[in-house]
Scaffold this motif. Sequence first.
Motif, PDB file in Angstrom:
ATOM      1  N   MET A  30      67.889 108.573  20.527  1.00 11.57           N
ATOM      2  CA  MET A  30      67.963 107.117  20.736  1.00 11.57           C
ATOM      3  C   MET A  30      66.623 106.419  20.482  1.00 11.57           C
ATOM      4  O   MET A  30      66.563 105.408  19.781  1.00 11.57           O
ATOM      5  N   PRO A  31      65.512 106.930  21.050  1.00  7.74           N
ATOM      6  CA  PRO A  31      64.225 106.243  20.810  1.00  7.74           C
ATOM      7  C   PRO A  31      63.822 106.213  19.341  1.00  7.74           C
ATOM      8  O   PRO A  31      63.054 105.331  18.935  1.00  7.74           O
TER       9      PRO A  31
ATOM     10  N   GLN B  41      73.018 113.053  21.388  1.00  9.41           N
ATOM     11  CA  GLN B  41      72.386 114.185  20.713  1.00  9.41           C
ATOM     12  C   GLN B  41      70.864 114.111  20.813  1.00  9.41           C
ATOM     13  O   GLN B  41      70.285 113.072  21.144  1.00  9.41           O
ATOM     14  N   SER B  42      70.215 115.248  20.548  1.00  8.15           N
ATOM     15  CA  SER B  42      68.755 115.311  20.586  1.00  8.15           C
ATOM     16  C   SER B  42      68.257 116.178  19.438  1.00  8.15           C
ATOM     17  O   SER B  42      69.009 116.966  18.852  1.00  8.15           O
ATOM     18  N   ILE B  43      66.974 116.025  19.128  1.00 10.13           N
ATOM     19  CA  ILE B  43      66.321 116.819  18.094  1.00 10.13           C
ATOM     20  C   ILE B  43      65.093 117.478  18.723  1.00 10.13           C
ATOM     21  O   ILE B  43      64.176 116.793  19.182  1.00 10.13           O
ATOM     22  N   GLY B  44      65.089 118.800  18.748  1.00  9.91           N
ATOM     23  CA  GLY B  44      63.967 119.510  19.345  1.00  9.91           C
ATOM     24  C   GLY B  44      63.775 119.196  20.814  1.00  9.91           C
ATOM     25  O   GLY B  44      62.646 119.204  21.316  1.00  9.91           O
ATOM     26  N   GLY B  45      64.861 118.910  21.496  1.00 17.39           N
ATOM     27  CA  GLY B  45      64.787 118.616  22.921  1.00 17.39           C
ATOM     28  C   GLY B  45      64.513 117.157  23.240  1.00 17.39           C
ATOM     29  O   GLY B  45      64.480 116.765  24.412  1.00 17.39           O
TER      30      GLY B  45
END
Length: 338
Positions: free
Chosen positions: A188-189, A180-184
């Motif tokens: 993970m980072p 998944q991602s947040i705002g593109g």
Amino acid sequence: MSQTQSPEHVTPTGPPVPRATAATRGRPGAVPLVLNNIVWVLLVLFAIVGYLLNPFFFSIPNAQNILVQATTLGFLAVGIAFTLLIGEIDLSVVGVLGFSGAIGAVAVNNGVPPLLSILLVIATGGLIGLINGFCVAKLKMNSLITTLAVGLTLGGAVLAITEGTTITIDQPGYTFIGTQSIGGWPIMPLALVILFVVVFVLLNRTRWGRSIYATGGSERASFAAGVRTTRVRMSAFVVSGLLAGCAGWIATAYLSGVNSTIGSDILLYAIAAPVIGGVSLTGGVGKVAGILGGILLITVVQVGLQLSSISAYYITMAGGAMIFVAVLIDIVRIRVRR
């Protein structure tokens, strides 16, 4: 102090002085300054080389790729850094990564709720770290041989669990951190950022963190000063195991599965990252920022070479050379401090 007193019954007489502070105090000059920050110099240098080889290197997608690749390596490297700081080493982290990840995959695929499966993965890593710590701190077993044996055993266990195939995971509640991602931006980072904030606080703002440095600098002096050195040494291995378990969850979530070779090529890089970042192989010396720099440097070099379409053989050669340089730099640092 009575001769019958154990480390656990000694009353602390005050916070121990970290060896790092003593080592860096009173030795000003350009050479120590460069050696202590050489990881950042190399990072900038290799980033420029990467851009010259491929202008795509300084793009946002590649920055995201670097941070994603650095996350799993980062968790392993930080765990190893804790054991290096006490003058030991943990070679079982990749075995822990694979084994705990396989346990989590089997659990979540057999109906265990994702959250419980994640906790099971991390707890498995912590338990193996506790076993390592008990063997090294209590039984006085050599950490290199002990953790190597544990790692090999766990590698065989992963092969037995997976039967040489890939166990796929199709549970969004488990794999969200890797998919998944947040705002593109991939999330993970974010885990890596949180990890470094927590580690910074632990090592620099707590008595336990100062005890880690002190034990690695001089266990005998730390014991005399009231540090419970046996517990401190065990706790370092537990932290290493917990972080390797976290890496197992993150890696299997990112790949949405696990196989017998997961993480097999990352161990030496996980050792080199903290060393090239300033963590001494002899213990007691190292900073959180340097560990982060070492992780980013190794990842930048690997990604830069991959973007340049250089043969995998040369990428492996470059990795080996970096490990050699890391050990060489550590030796030079030790001689300069003396």
